[in-house]
Scaffold this active site. Structure first.
Site, PDB file in Angstrom:
ATOM      1  CG  ASP A   1      -1.410   7.658   0.457  1.00 13.33           C
ATOM      2  OD1 ASP A   1      -0.311   7.989  -0.022  1.00 13.33           O
ATOM      3  OD2 ASP A   1      -2.504   7.877  -0.099  1.00 13.33           O
TER       4      ASP A   1
ATOM      5  CG  ASP B   1      -1.828   1.168   1.283  1.00 17.72           C
ATOM      6  OD1 ASP B   1      -2.381   1.537   0.235  1.00 17.72           O
ATOM      7  OD2 ASP B   1      -1.984   1.739   2.379  1.00 17.72           O
TER       8      ASP B   1
END
Length: 429
Positions: free
Chosen positions: A253, A251
């Protein structure tokens, strides 16, 4: 599949002269045989039966060694340039009437040509460039392209000081249709990267095929040593996409960069201190590294697709400044919930890619032949872990970003941050 290959093998190898005096560059030994022989054996095994060598300096070493190619089960012919014509100028001398590959005689590679050929055909391309990210993009020719792989610009080095584009480097392997020959000046020297590709990006259907497979030139002594070590360790062959790959899905952020909530401008991209060394370590361990990120800022109207690309260009520049890169960035611009003041209706849809759905992971798995059962998803949220589990990956949740929010979804490991995730993965592999 296209079975004719042009091999540019006329280089002098000036930077290798002291270590290999009097040896043609394409004949410099690597792991026990000439670099050019590695090329012939690798790609004849994939169906290339006709090689045309463009030779010049010390050409008698090449012709004397390979002859007509029958010892390798192929046909080899030679074009002797009357004078140096650059990387492209000699093509007019070869009588090419069908599609052809272009290889450089000083590179070691193991690319799955069937996959690249299929992409070339799907794009109906006049020419397709192999591209990849690397750890020194601003010392390389950079290729800008649309999300579907159409080349929009080629930025030759040296670059303008304010250039900030995605980390996609011309890897120096091409598939071309014979129609491109009419776009190459006859009788004068011309170079693909410097002279032709910047023009072709505007005039022709030029495509970029991005791959994490191995390709490296050995024109410097330190690169020669690295390539030799990579052959002997099995790294070169292991990255061919005919073989199942291990991947780390990250992922964005809250894992790679600080999550300042709905990042909409490159200046908001701030990497975690451990992100660079973590990605370097994962690459060194042989993993393909793929970023999979929900970016509802597009659907919300806070930025657009070009804005997302600018944010990712900044992230890749920051990684590259410390010698790191990711193999692919996949993002979902959708968001199904409606009612936001500036929302973009076209992206307000249910999709297959928005996590917790596994679409981005499965698409990357198909593209790169990734074995999800031997791969990991690292994220900070419940939806990351669910996406990874649905795709069949092992999962790690980090406590950065949204990682401390309560969840009933149990990952395989729950750790402090990306470096702790990396060390867990390396210990478990």
């Amino acid at each position: 599949m296209t079975s004719t290959a042009v091999v540019l093998a006329g280089g002098k190898g000036t930077r290798l002269h002291d270590a290999f005096p009097g040896i043609a560059k394409a004949m410099v030994p690597v792991a026990g045989k000439p670099v050019l022989e590695h090329l012939v054996t690798t790609y004849s095994a994939q169906g290339i039966g006709r090689f045309i060598f463009a030779v010049g300096h010390l050409s008698e070493q090449i012709t004397g060694y390979f002859g007509d190619g029958s010892a390798w089960g192929v046909e080899i012919t030679y074009i002797h340039e009357p004078e140096p014509l650059g990387t492209a100028g000699a093509l007019h001398l070869m009588g090419l009437t069908e599609a052809f590959w272009v290889f450089y005689g000083d590179t070691i590679s193991d690319i799955n040509l069937n996959r690249m050929h299929a992409f070339h055909q799907a794009m109906s391309a006049d020419a397709t460039l192999l591209v990849h990210p690397n750890d020194h993009p601003y010392d390389s020719d950079l290729v800008a392209c649309s999300l579907d792989g159409k080349v929009t610009a080629v930025h030759g080095k040296p670059h303008a000081s304010d250039l900030e584009v995605r980390n996609l480097v011309n890897a120096a392997l091409y598939l071309m249709e014979p129609s491109v020959l009419s776009h190459i000046p006859q009788g004068i020297a011309s170079d693909f990267g410097r002279d032709l590709f910047p023009l072709w990006a505007r005039r022709l259907n030029l495509a970029a095929y991005s791959s994490p497979e191995y390709i490296k030139d050995m024109g410097k002594l330190e690169r020669h040593e690295q390539v030799q070590a990579d052959i002997e360790s099995g790294l070169v062959a292991s990255r061919n996409l005919a073989l199942a790959q291990r991947a780390i899905f990250l992922d964005r952020d809250g894992v790679i960069n600080i999550d300042s909530d709905l990042i909409k401008h490159p200046d908001e991209m701030v990497l975690y201190p451990d992100a660079t060394k973590s990605i370097q370590a994962l690459h060194s361990a042989g993993f393909v590294v793929v970023v999979v990120t929900n970016q509802s800022v597009v659907a919300r109207g806070l930025t657009d697709l070009k804005g997302i690309e600018a944010i990712h260009a900044r992230m890749e520049r920051l990684l590259a400044e410390e010698g790191a890169f990711v193999d692919q960035i996949s993002f979902c611009p959708h968001h199904p919930d409606k009612g936001f003041p500036e929302e973009v209706t076209a992206f307000k849809v249910e999709c297959h890619c928005r996590k917790p759905k596994p679409g981005m992971l499965l698409d990357a798995a198909s593209r790169f032949n990734i074995d999800c059962s031997n791969s990991w998803m690292v994220g900070d949220s419940e939806r990351d872990i669910l996406a990874g589990q649905t795709a069949g990956c092992r999962t790690i949740r980090v406590k950065t970003g949204h990682g401390l929010k309560p969840s009933t979804v149990v990952p395989d490991a729950y750790v402090a941050g990306i470096w702790e995730a990396t060390t867990h993965i390396l210990a478990a592999k």
